[in-house]
Design an enzyme around this catalytic site. Sequence first.
Site, PDB file in Angstrom:
ATOM      1  CG  HIS A 145     -12.360 -17.843 -17.825  1.00 53.58           C
ATOM      2  ND1 HIS A 145     -11.596 -17.137 -16.935  1.00 53.58           N
ATOM      3  CD2 HIS A 145     -12.406 -17.093 -18.962  1.00 53.58           C
ATOM      4  CE1 HIS A 145     -11.179 -16.018 -17.497  1.00 53.58           C
ATOM      5  NE2 HIS A 145     -11.670 -15.960 -18.722  1.00 53.58           N
ATOM      6  CE1 TYR A 179     -10.286 -17.913 -10.442  1.00 57.57           C
ATOM      7  CE2 TYR A 179      -8.103 -17.283  -9.718  1.00 57.57           C
ATOM      8  CZ  TYR A 179      -9.285 -16.977 -10.349  1.00 57.57           C
ATOM      9  OH  TYR A 179      -9.460 -15.732 -10.911  1.00 57.57           O
TER      10      TYR A 179
END
Length: 178
Positions: free
Chosen positions: A61, A131
């Site tokens: 991603h 994240y």
Amino acid sequence: MELVPTRLSGCLQVRPFFAKDDRGTFVKTFHAERFEELGLPVSWREEYYSTSHQGVIRGMHFQTPPHDHEKLVYCQQGRVLDVVLDLRTQSSTFGQHLAVELDAARGDGLLIPKGMAHGFLALTPDVIMAYKVTTTYAPAHDAGIRWDSFGLDWGIEHPVLSARDAAHPPFADFQSPF
């Protein structure tokens, strides 16, 4: 906290302050002053986490400009094979990948610069990945590269993938905006 360069320019392995005693562990995953000293991002716009079962691959991603971002990732539970692919056409490591094991028992992570795709393979049951990113999610700029298209041997033949991740274009067909 130690920030260790990897073979991909700008991608750093993060070895945080880690303490363990009879009560458990304490891990300092971010220190603004240390990051500022090194010219690294300190202004995070979103923070989130994912849970995954063993054999799951999430990735590869990234977000395209102008919503591309730096990303700081940690494994908070379990172990993962964390993977980064350099998509920056002007980089000496364009098209090269890095695979490192992140283990919650060590608290280490990766700082991933703009222009790199990111993904991971859950190596243990019940993985939690955290994240931090420097831009907010922009659906029109959300993109990916197919997990099996850039020469990495993930060590698994039949991973669990989302329909979205399985449909990403192969690296050979990718026109990089970076």
